[in-house]
Design a protein around this motif. Structure first.
Motif, PDB file in Angstrom:
ATOM      1  N   TYR A 135      -9.471   7.984  -0.050  1.00  9.10           N
ATOM      2  CA  TYR A 135      -9.582   9.417  -0.312  1.00  9.10           C
ATOM      3  C   TYR A 135      -9.687  10.167   1.004  1.00  9.10           C
ATOM      4  N   PHE A 193      -0.186   7.867  -2.879  1.00  9.15           N
ATOM      5  CA  PHE A 193      -0.051   7.595  -4.305  1.00  9.15           C
ATOM      6  C   PHE A 193      -0.100   8.898  -5.098  1.00  9.15           C
ATOM      7  N   SER A 209      -4.539   7.128  -1.424  1.00  8.89           N
ATOM      8  CA  SER A 209      -3.763   5.906  -1.249  1.00  8.89           C
ATOM      9  C   SER A 209      -4.183   4.854  -2.273  1.00  8.89           C
ATOM     10  N   LEU A 210      -3.253   3.946  -2.570  1.00  8.90           N
ATOM     11  CA  LEU A 210      -3.525   2.854  -3.504  1.00  8.90           C
ATOM     12  C   LEU A 210      -2.803   1.624  -2.991  1.00  8.90           C
ATOM     13  N   ASN A 233     -12.533   4.900   2.129  1.00  8.98           N
ATOM     14  CA  ASN A 233     -11.764   3.819   1.509  1.00  8.98           C
ATOM     15  C   ASN A 233     -12.692   2.948   0.675  1.00  8.98           C
ATOM     16  N   ALA A 262      -7.738  -4.952  -4.741  1.00  6.00           N
ATOM     17  CA  ALA A 262      -7.155  -3.614  -4.820  1.00  6.00           C
ATOM     18  C   ALA A 262      -7.969  -2.677  -3.947  1.00  6.00           C
ATOM     19  N   SER A 263      -7.316  -1.612  -3.452  1.00  9.87           N
ATOM     20  CA  SER A 263      -8.010  -0.652  -2.598  1.00  9.87           C
ATOM     21  C   SER A 263      -7.519   0.749  -2.913  1.00  9.87           C
ATOM     22  N   ILE A 264      -8.374   1.722  -2.655  1.00  9.79           N
ATOM     23  CA  ILE A 264      -8.040   3.115  -2.866  1.00  9.79           C
ATOM     24  C   ILE A 264      -8.693   3.926  -1.754  1.00  9.79           C
ATOM     25  N   THR A 305       0.843  -1.198   0.000  1.00  8.67           N
ATOM     26  CA  THR A 305       0.000   0.000   0.000  1.00  8.67           C
ATOM     27  C   THR A 305       0.873   1.241   0.000  1.00  8.67           C
TER      28      THR A 305
END
Length: 827
Positions: free
Chosen positions: A520, A479, A485-486, A529, A516-518, A475
């Motif tokens: 904000y 990013f 985040s990514l 998330n 996969a995760s991202i 992680t």
């Protein structure tokens, strides 16, 4: 008159003859005899004359004083041989070593620092004239902490080559106790009411051996201020402590304290006005001003008002503001008019921000958490927020900052952030022992600060008697520069309970996939998330139990009933996190709120959703946060949505919630909650000669068995109350890496879809023996509770957790695990 004139004339003549008789000469040579360690040039540099100068006897006397002031000599004599000046000196001995003996109340580091103020240091010349002053100063210190029997002696041992050893001997004696505190002149408040607010304790009984009635001068001064504040906070503006006396008993073991006070009368506030510059915030300050007309004068409220205005000005860069309250007292009306003077001074800007102490972490990782920018005005709020954000990083133990004025410029400062790192790598392992599971072990490596980048990378391997799993994750929390985040992960697990002879809910479960995760950031404290996973599941060799009927009906292939269950799910998740915690690991203040919803898409083989909520709140109980109170709640619920051929989807048993172990300490893992029910048909004997051994009866005559361990449930509620305490016998230097706590855990796991009426009238058998009725696994009120102590340590391998717990309340079939040890888990 004639006699006075005659005396004056004689004195004037004598003085004139003396001046005329003072002989001057030109110096042709200067010699210094007796030098051993002091260089000749160093000695000559201190003289007020040199070769070729004309000097008098007065000049020579001045030269002696000049040499003494250099601090190198104990004795100096000057002679004249023609036009040659000869100085005969005896150098001060050099301190070879300093030793302390008998000191307990004062650390050697403090003593060495104090001696250096007198220039008494190893390698320096010894000025014996200061030794008495040092002795008296140390004795005065001991008197200040109540040790009136203390003695301090400084012994000098002479060594060859004009060296000395200095030994400071202490006889501290016992501290005097406060025998009695008397307050004279108080009528409004009793002695008991006033003394309960102070720190000095008097004449304690023997059973209060954990408390101390030791007299300390500084503590008494603080107590005097507290008593004064007690009156000022209640409007007694003219209150005064007229005098304070401390009397020592003849044997110097007790002291008697007497305070003479004048209480005065109460005063009310009759007007508040401002003078000075409020930087355009007049309206806001007046709106939030806590002081109102007509209320009693309150000293604490006045101080709070001054501090609040100073903090407000500091937010706009006025870091050196001066706010003071000037009271105009009217003794006739017993009221006071307050004038608050505000001098903001110059707005201060930040020239440069320096980061130090980060040996492993890159500068940019720390700087991206800063909210105080270079070139912007100095803001205390921004500095504190920057400190808090840095301290939340899991690889940072502590952060301190300081502002340093720029020389010659009164509106510029430099800011320095000093960081203390802690191990960012974690050897993630767990070892526990229970009556049923025996010894289980898991191992892995998690790096929260991968090569100092602030990125998280991990590989985790878990293996024990029944389970093997492997996961890889990575992680990047930044990013993008905006803090998006990514991350991604790969995972595989193989859970094999098919060979567990004592485990009735035997099965083999293989699961693998990728995700996969991202994330904000919404603001400084809130974050969203989102994630997506592709998961392939295979379940074989399962021993069917009754709660699987919906699962079986939806997935089982009627043409291949022994083929097991195979299903693919596409999972989507969304989460919200709010955190105001003061640290990433071992927080002591602030709160954490987290909510996550996970659901499979409609094109998945199974359709379900799962919700988890967690709340933690830390309340510091002491100013240094060594005592803190934690309250924690975990809630979970999941279920299916939609139907297939008339069967409703439910939460698959592989997604069930479990309790016991880490979240309910004192119980074995996977022991709390619904157990598997295995239902079997009874039979009647066949007819003689029919060749049949028996025929099954109807469902109403079935019997059933209950598994020894829990299969989990679709609902969970766990709560924790924890008192965080200082760790006994441990230095404050390790306070941020070792934590001791006393806890109470309580909670339950249940199944909202469980129908106990299906088993009404049926017989429960266990090892061939008839058992009492079945527990209602749909009942959320089957609470379990434990209490115990926990020790956590952030070691170089990662966080270590030791827990010792005792069960307070349990249900039938629960198994206890009094002691547990885990690596990689923190609370």
């Amino acid at each position: 008159m004639t006699i006075k004139r005659l005396v004056a004339a004689m004195l004037l003549a004598t003085s004139s003859n003396s001046v005329l008789a003072e002989e001057s000469f030109t110096v042709q040579d200067i010699q210094v005899e007796g030098l051993q360690r002091v260089a000749l040039g160093a000695a000559l540099n201190n003289l007020p004359f040199t070769v070729g100068d004309t000097v008098t006897d007065y000049s020579l006397s001045r030269s002696i004083r000049a040499l003494y002031s250099a601090g190198h000599f104990d004795d100096i004599k000057v002679y004249r041989d023609g036009n040659t000046v000869i100085f005969r000196v005896r150098e001060r001995p050099t301190i070879n070593a300093i030793e302390f003996d008998g000191n307990k109340d004062i650390k050697e580091e403090q003593l060495l620092e104090s001696l250096s103020g007198y220039k008494v240091e190893t390698g320096e010349p010894l000025d014996k004239t200061v030794l008495k002053s040092i002795e008296n100063g140390l004795v005065e210190f001991y008197h200040g902490v109540g040790k009136y029997q203390a003695e301090v002696n400084m012994d000098v041992t002479y060594l060859p080559r004009n060296r000395v050893d200095l030994k400071v001997k202490f006889e501290e004696g016992d501290a005097a106790s406060v025998r009695q505190i008397n307050i004279v002149g108080n009528k409004l408040f009793s002695d008991e009411e006033l003394l309960k607010n102070i720190e000095s304790l008097q004449d304690l009984p023997w059973w209060r051996f954990m408390s101390s009635d030791r007299y300390q001068k500084q503590t008494l001064q603080g107590d005097i201020e507290k008593i004064t504040s007690y009156y000022l906070d209640r409007g007694y503006l003219r209150f005064n402590i007229d005098s304070s006396q401390v009397s020592v008993s003849p044997d110097k073991t007790s002291v008697y304290v007497t305070l003479n006070v004048t209480e005065g009368e109460q005063y009310t506030i009759n007007g508040v006005k401002f003078v000075g510059d409020l930087i355009g915030q007049d309206e806001f300050i007046n709106q939030v001003l806590p002081i109102k007309n007509g209320q009693l004068y309150n000293g604490a409220l006045v101080t709070y008002t001054e501090e609040s205005i100073s903090k407000l000005l500091a937010r706009f860069g006025y870091a050196n503001s001066k706010v003071r309250t000037i009271p105009k007292i009217n003794d006739d009306n017993k009221d006071v008019e307050l004038t608050i003077s505000v001098e903001p001074g110059k707005r201060v800007y930040v020239r440069r921000i320096a980061v130090s102490g980060n040996a492993n972490t890159k500068d940019e990782v720390v700087r991206r958490e800063l909210r105080q920018m270079e070139g912007a005005w100095l803001s205390n709020d921004a500095l504190e927020l920057s400190k808090q954000r840095i301290q939340r990083l899991p690889y940072i133990e502590s952060v301190e900052f300081e502002t340093l004025p720029v020389a010659g410029i009164d509106d510029l400062v430099d800011v320095g952030f000093n960081i203390k790192e802690q191990p960012s790598g974690s050897f993630n392992a767990g070892i526990s022992y229970g009556n049923y599971m025996g010894l289980s072990f898991q191992v892995g490596v998690q790096q929260e600060n991968f090569f100092g980048s602030g990125n998280s990378a991990g590989i985790n391997l878990s293996t024990n008697k029944y389970q093997k799993s492997l996961s890889l994750s990575y992680t990047d929390p930044y990013f993008t520069l905006d803090g998006i985040s990514l991350g991604g992960q790969l995972f595989y697990s193989d859970l094999d309970y098919s060979s567990a002879s004592s485990n009735l809910e035997a099965y083999n479960y293989t699961r693998y996939g990728a995700g996969a995760s991202i994330g904000y950031p919404i603001n400084e404290y809130n974050r969203l998330n989102f994630g997506a996973n592709y998961v392939v599941n295979k379940i074989n060799s399962i021993q069917e139990y009754d709660q699987l009927r919906h699962f079986r009906a939806v997935l089982l292939d009627a043409q291949n009933p022994d083929g097991g269950y195979r299903f693919t799910n596409y999972e989507l998740s969304a989460g919200w996190v709010r955190s105001t915690l003061n640290r990433g690991l071992f927080p002591t203040a602030g709160h954490y709120l987290g909510a996550t919803v996970k659901a499979t898409t409609p094109n998945s083989d199974l359709k379900y959703y799962k919700m988890v909520f967690e709340a933690r709140n830390y309340i510091p109980l002491s100013n240094d946060h060594s005592w803190s109170f934690l309250s924690k709640v975990e809630l979970g619920y999941g279920n299916g949505y939609g139907s297939d051929e008339g069967y409703d989807f439910t939460l698959p048993f592989t997604e069930n919630f479990n309790a016991g172990g880490s979240n309910l300490r004192g119980f074995e893992s996977r022991i709390i909650g619904p157990h598997a029910i295995f239902r079997s048909a009874d039979s009647v004997p066949g007819l003689p000669g029919s060749g049949q051994s028996g025929f099954p009866t109807g469902p109403e005559d079935d019997h059933y068995q209950v598994s020894q361990r829990s299969i989990g449930g679709n609902a969970m509620a766990v709560a924790t109350l924890e008192l965080i305490t200082p760790t006994p016998f441990l230095s404050d230097d390790y306070r941020n890496s070792v934590r001791t706590s006393i806890f109470v855990d309580a909670g339950n796991v249940w199944d909202t879809e469980f129908d106990i009426d299906r088993y009404a009238g049926l017989t429960q058998l266990q090892n061939g023996q008839r058992q009492p009725g079945l527990i209602d696994y749909a009942d959320p009120g089957l609470i379990r509770a434990t209490a115990g102590v926990s020790l956590q340590w952030i070691s170089p391998m990662g966080p270590l957790t030791f827990s010792l717990a005792k069960i307070i309340k349990k249900q039938e079939g629960d198994l206890q695990e009094n002691f547990s040890f885990n690596i990689g888990t923190t609370f």
